[in-house]
Design a protein around this motif. Structure first.
Motif, PDB file in Angstrom:
ATOM      1  N   GLY A  38       6.437   6.742   7.176  1.00  0.00           N
ATOM      2  CA  GLY A  38       6.860   5.911   8.303  1.00  0.00           C
ATOM      3  C   GLY A  38       8.146   5.197   7.967  1.00  0.00           C
ATOM      4  N   ASP A  39       8.168   3.864   8.178  1.00  0.00           N
ATOM      5  CA  ASP A  39       9.392   3.104   7.906  1.00  0.00           C
ATOM      6  C   ASP A  39       9.611   2.858   6.415  1.00  0.00           C
ATOM      7  OD1 ASP A  39       8.765   1.164  10.857  1.00  0.00           O
ATOM      8  OD2 ASP A  39      10.105   2.877  10.577  1.00  0.00           O
ATOM      9  N   SER A  40       8.527   2.948   5.661  1.00  0.00           N
ATOM     10  CA  SER A  40       8.682   2.787   4.215  1.00  0.00           C
ATOM     11  C   SER A  40       7.967   3.932   3.507  1.00  0.00           C
ATOM     12  CB  SER A  40       8.138   1.437   3.767  1.00  0.00           C
ATOM     13  OG  SER A  40       6.807   1.295   4.205  1.00  0.00           O
ATOM     14  N   ILE A  41       8.309   4.145   2.250  1.00  0.00           N
ATOM     15  CA  ILE A  41       7.760   5.312   1.555  1.00  0.00           C
ATOM     16  C   ILE A  41       6.285   5.132   1.205  1.00  0.00           C
ATOM     17  CG2 ILE A  41       9.955   6.155   0.652  1.00  0.00           C
ATOM     18  CD1 ILE A  41       9.199   4.980  -2.082  1.00  0.00           C
ATOM     19  N   GLY A  42       5.570   6.258   1.243  1.00  0.00           N
ATOM     20  CA  GLY A  42       4.154   6.256   0.911  1.00  0.00           C
ATOM     21  C   GLY A  42       3.855   7.381  -0.071  1.00  0.00           C
ATOM     22  N   LEU A  43       2.569   7.708  -0.162  1.00  0.00           N
ATOM     23  CA  LEU A  43       2.105   8.703  -1.130  1.00  0.00           C
ATOM     24  C   LEU A  43       2.887  10.005  -1.084  1.00  0.00           C
ATOM     25  CD1 LEU A  43      -0.256   9.436  -3.184  1.00  0.00           C
ATOM     26  CD2 LEU A  43      -1.399  10.466  -1.230  1.00  0.00           C
TER      27      LEU A  43
ATOM     28  N   PRO B  87       0.794  -1.220   0.000  1.00  0.00           N
ATOM     29  CA  PRO B  87       0.000   0.000   0.000  1.00  0.00           C
ATOM     30  C   PRO B  87       0.832   1.278   0.000  1.00  0.00           C
ATOM     31  CG  PRO B  87      -0.611  -1.397   1.858  1.00  0.00           C
ATOM     32  CD  PRO B  87       0.560  -2.030   1.195  1.00  0.00           C
ATOM     33  N   ILE B  88       0.271   2.308  -0.623  1.00  0.00           N
ATOM     34  CA  ILE B  88       0.924   3.618  -0.663  1.00  0.00           C
ATOM     35  C   ILE B  88       0.210   4.588   0.278  1.00  0.00           C
ATOM     36  CG2 ILE B  88       1.380   5.607  -2.141  1.00  0.00           C
ATOM     37  CD1 ILE B  88       1.515   3.732  -4.476  1.00  0.00           C
ATOM     38  N   LEU B  89      -1.113   4.470   0.340  1.00  0.00           N
ATOM     39  CA  LEU B  89      -1.862   5.321   1.255  1.00  0.00           C
ATOM     40  C   LEU B  89      -2.010   4.614   2.591  1.00  0.00           C
ATOM     41  CD1 LEU B  89      -2.945   6.805  -1.481  1.00  0.00           C
ATOM     42  CD2 LEU B  89      -4.722   7.572   0.056  1.00  0.00           C
ATOM     43  N   PRO B  90      -1.998   5.414   3.691  1.00  0.00           N
ATOM     44  CA  PRO B  90      -2.199   4.780   5.000  1.00  0.00           C
ATOM     45  C   PRO B  90      -3.654   4.364   5.166  1.00  0.00           C
ATOM     46  CG  PRO B  90      -2.067   7.182   5.212  1.00  0.00           C
ATOM     47  CD  PRO B  90      -1.832   6.874   3.773  1.00  0.00           C
TER      48      PRO B  90
ATOM     49  N   PRO C 121      -7.896   7.173   8.583  1.00  0.00           N
ATOM     50  CA  PRO C 121      -8.476   8.344   7.910  1.00  0.00           C
ATOM     51  C   PRO C 121      -7.753   9.657   8.188  1.00  0.00           C
ATOM     52  CG  PRO C 121     -10.225   7.008   8.873  1.00  0.00           C
ATOM     53  CD  PRO C 121      -8.940   6.413   9.330  1.00  0.00           C
ATOM     54  N   TYR C 122      -7.304   9.857   9.430  1.00  0.00           N
ATOM     55  CA  TYR C 122      -6.641  11.123   9.739  1.00  0.00           C
ATOM     56  C   TYR C 122      -5.284  11.193   9.061  1.00  0.00           C
ATOM     57  CZ  TYR C 122      -4.894  15.266  11.962  1.00  0.00           C
ATOM     58  OH  TYR C 122      -4.377  16.529  12.158  1.00  0.00           O
ATOM     59  N   GLU C 123      -4.564  10.093   9.122  1.00  0.00           N
ATOM     60  CA  GLU C 123      -3.260  10.017   8.462  1.00  0.00           C
ATOM     61  C   GLU C 123      -3.428  10.262   6.950  1.00  0.00           C
ATOM     62  OE1 GLU C 123      -0.276   8.965  10.188  1.00  0.00           O
ATOM     63  OE2 GLU C 123       1.011   8.253   8.579  1.00  0.00           O
ATOM     64  N   ARG C 124      -4.473   9.705   6.361  1.00  0.00           N
ATOM     65  CA  ARG C 124      -4.733   9.938   4.936  1.00  0.00           C
ATOM     66  C   ARG C 124      -4.967  11.415   4.659  1.00  0.00           C
ATOM     67  NH1 ARG C 124      -7.104   4.656   3.084  1.00  0.00           N
ATOM     68  NH2 ARG C 124      -8.504   5.575   1.571  1.00  0.00           N
ATOM     69  N   ALA C 125      -5.739  12.057   5.550  1.00  0.00           N
ATOM     70  CA  ALA C 125      -6.036  13.487   5.369  1.00  0.00           C
ATOM     71  C   ALA C 125      -4.753  14.307   5.434  1.00  0.00           C
ATOM     72  CB  ALA C 125      -7.033  13.953   6.429  1.00  0.00           C
ATOM     73  N   VAL C 126      -3.878  13.944   6.365  1.00  0.00           N
ATOM     74  CA  VAL C 126      -2.602  14.655   6.501  1.00  0.00           C
ATOM     75  C   VAL C 126      -1.766  14.478   5.235  1.00  0.00           C
ATOM     76  CG1 VAL C 126      -0.415  14.754   7.761  1.00  0.00           C
ATOM     77  CG2 VAL C 126      -2.559  14.523   9.020  1.00  0.00           C
ATOM     78  N   MET C 127      -1.683  13.246   4.731  1.00  0.00           N
ATOM     79  CA  MET C 127      -0.902  12.988   3.524  1.00  0.00           C
ATOM     80  C   MET C 127      -1.463  13.754   2.338  1.00  0.00           C
ATOM     81  SD  MET C 127       1.492  11.244   4.587  1.00  0.00           S
ATOM     82  CE  MET C 127       1.767  10.450   6.178  1.00  0.00           C
TER      83      MET C 127
ATOM     84  N   GLY D 215       6.526  18.378  14.473  1.00  0.00           N
ATOM     85  CA  GLY D 215       5.109  18.233  14.163  1.00  0.00           C
ATOM     86  C   GLY D 215       4.732  16.797  13.847  1.00  0.00           C
ATOM     87  N   TYR D 216       3.836  16.644  12.910  1.00  0.00           N
ATOM     88  CA  TYR D 216       3.232  15.349  12.628  1.00  0.00           C
ATOM     89  C   TYR D 216       4.232  14.275  12.202  1.00  0.00           C
ATOM     90  CZ  TYR D 216      -0.413  12.116  11.307  1.00  0.00           C
ATOM     91  OH  TYR D 216      -1.226  11.023  11.236  1.00  0.00           O
ATOM     92  N   PHE D 217       5.270  14.670  11.495  1.00  0.00           N
ATOM     93  CA  PHE D 217       6.210  13.676  10.959  1.00  0.00           C
ATOM     94  C   PHE D 217       7.437  13.474  11.840  1.00  0.00           C
ATOM     95  CE2 PHE D 217       3.519  13.535   7.487  1.00  0.00           C
ATOM     96  CZ  PHE D 217       3.373  14.765   6.872  1.00  0.00           C
TER      97      PHE D 217
END
Lengths: 262, 234
Positions: free
Chosen positions: A153-158, A84-87, A90-96, A143-145
């Motif tokens: 996180g530990d691997s790359i995402g969106l 997966p690329i998106l978490p 829901p909140y984490e997705r909104a942040v991304m 902040g958030y990150f």
């Protein structure tokens, strides 16, 4: 049924938006046919599949076209669930999504202006880039990150894909335009560290073109841009390659400072 | 309409169509929330703190955490309150992509030209913006035909993501028509969108939230005297 029964990607080798999609497909180990577009002479197919923007990348899945890189990334993630690329949260997705929007709405266009201008206009744009990077740096620092190796996180995402595919231009532009400092490791240590980690990944190395090719390309485009216009004026069609090379928004040409959209 | 609930707050302003998007979603999902009206003249501490990057409304604050950008808020509401009310996003991935694609088009192309039509400094620029606006509406009319598949909304039988993206601007579109703009939705050019507009404005979640045309006209007249459309003399 074979999910990737017919998957084509129309792209351009120097387009960071194209790299985003190529990287995502590579991470998920999805097979596809790649079609290189000559952006100064766009194919009928591209114009048919993306009549509104006439830009790359365009993903065509079972003859249905998708345009806009962040939309394509989300589609790919939803259809091919592996890696997966998106978490999930829901909140984490909104942040991304927010920071992806910021990358294409603010940071990208500012870098585009730096590349396409000189003098006072360029100085102002460089300040903008620094302000934008400072906001990201702050999220990494406190902040958030905070504490994350990658935004995902530990691997790359969106967000890593969106920011990463484009950030390599920062160093290239610094090389092309002496005296312009965009991503000083002392001013942005965490962003710098993240970018190094990102660029060290095998999948990323296999996706992003070699630095010398990017340099050669950037030098040529810069010369052309400055030859056509000084400062923040319109770019002619001949400079179209720059619109997908520089990390500007998909809907704005390189020197066009986009208006706030909401 | 709204009730005191410390868990969900929405920072907004009554006249903002972007705020309307978030409110429509909250109403469709039957979420109780506290609406905190921002003053037009000065941004509150809470706004500056919860949206330091853009300092804009709407901001949704859920359990103390802030979500910014109107359509990101709509998706968030759809994700969190998935078990309540209709799904705002379609079930099919390609349809979702179409909702997202047209939403970006609305935000980056349609809305700027819509407002430019009324506020650009020169008549020439206004006319150009008007042409762009009408062309955009034609594209949206075609998109509606393909996406709705004969149903009343972009989302099908129920209001979805793209309905909210565009529907939130109906208040201002009607206000502009009152202020002399060309007819934006009309039965001969955009019959599908005309029918859609009627359906969406009749929906309770939308009618409860969309500001009245007369109030918007007054607001525009008082605060933004540049909102004028006057075609050039031939």
């Amino acid at each position: 049924m074979e999910k990737s029964s017919s998957l084509k990607l129309f792209g351009s080798w120097a387009s960071s938006y194209t790299h985003r999609v190529q990287l995502a497909l590579k991470l998920k180990n999805i097979k596809f046919e790649y079609i290189e577009e000559d952006l100064s002479n766009k194919s009928e197919a591209l114009l048919q599949f993306n009549p509104i923007y006439k830009k790359v990348p365009v993903l065509v899945h079972d003859d249905r076209p998708l345009a806009e890189s962040v939309i394509i990334l989300q589609y790919v993630d939803e259809v091919w669930n592996e890696r997966p690329i998106l978490p999930a949260d829901p909140y984490e997705r909104a942040v991304m999504r927010f920071w992806c929007h910021f990358a294409d709405d603010k940071l990208g266009p500012a870098v585009g202006v730096v590349f396409a201008s000189s003098g006072e206009v360029q100085n102002a744009a460089v300040d903008q880039v620094h302000e934008n990077l400072a906001l990201i740096e702050r999220e990494l620092r406190e902040g958030y990150f905070k504490g994350r190796k990658f935004f995902g996180g530990d691997s790359i995402g969106l967000l890593d894909i969106v920011l990463g595919c484009g950030s390599y231009w920062l160093a290239v532009f610094e090389e092309v335009m002496t005296g312009v400092k965009l991503v000083d490791p002392e001013a942005f240590p965490l962003f710098h560290a993240w970018l190094r980690e990102f660029e060290a990944l095998d999948e990323v190395k296999e996706t992003i073109p070699a630095v010398d090719k990017l340099l050669e390309y950037a030098k040529a485009v810069r010369a052309m841009l400055l030859g056509h216009c000084m400062g923040n004026t319109g770019v002619t069609d001949a400079a179209t390659p720059a619109t997908t090379a520089a990390p500007a928004t998909a809907t704005a040409s390189v020197p066009d400072i986009t208006v706030d959209s909401s | 309409m709204t009730s005191q609930n410390p868990e969900v707050k929405l920072l907004g302003a009554w006249a903002s169509p972007y705020v309307a998007r978030a409110r429509i979603a909250l109403h469709l999902k039957e979420v109780q929330y506290e609406f905190l009206e921002e003053k037009f003249s000065a941004k509150s501490e809470l706004l500056l703190k919860s949206n330091p990057v853009y300092k804009k409304i709407p901001v949704l604050i859920h359990d103390g955490k802030s979500v910014c950008e109107s359509m990101i808020i709509v998706q968030y509401i759809d994700d969190v309150w998935a078990s309540s009310g209709p799904a705002l996003m379609p079930g099919d991935a390609y349809e979702r992509a179409m909702h997202r694609f047209w939403t970006i088009y609305i935000d980056n192309k349609f809305i700027p030209s819509l407002f430019d039509m009324m506020t650009s400094p020169t008549e020439e620029a206004k006319v150009e913006a008007k042409e762009q606006t009408m062309a955009s509406l034609q594209l949206l009319e075609e998109a509606f035909g393909k996406i709705s598949k004969g149903k009343p909304f972009f989302g099908g039988d129920t209001i979805g993501y793209l309905d909210i993206a565009l529907g939130s601007f109906l208040g201002w579109m009607k206000a502009f028509e009152e202020m002399n703009s060309p007819k934006l939705l009309d039965k001969s050019n955009t019959p599908l969108l005309c029918a859609w507009a009627e359906n969406i404005c009749n929906n309770e979640a939308v009618s409860a939230v969309l500001p009245e045309t007369a109030k918007l006209v007054e607001f525009a007249t008082v605060t933004q005297t540049r909102f004028k459309y006057a075609p050039p003399a031939k």
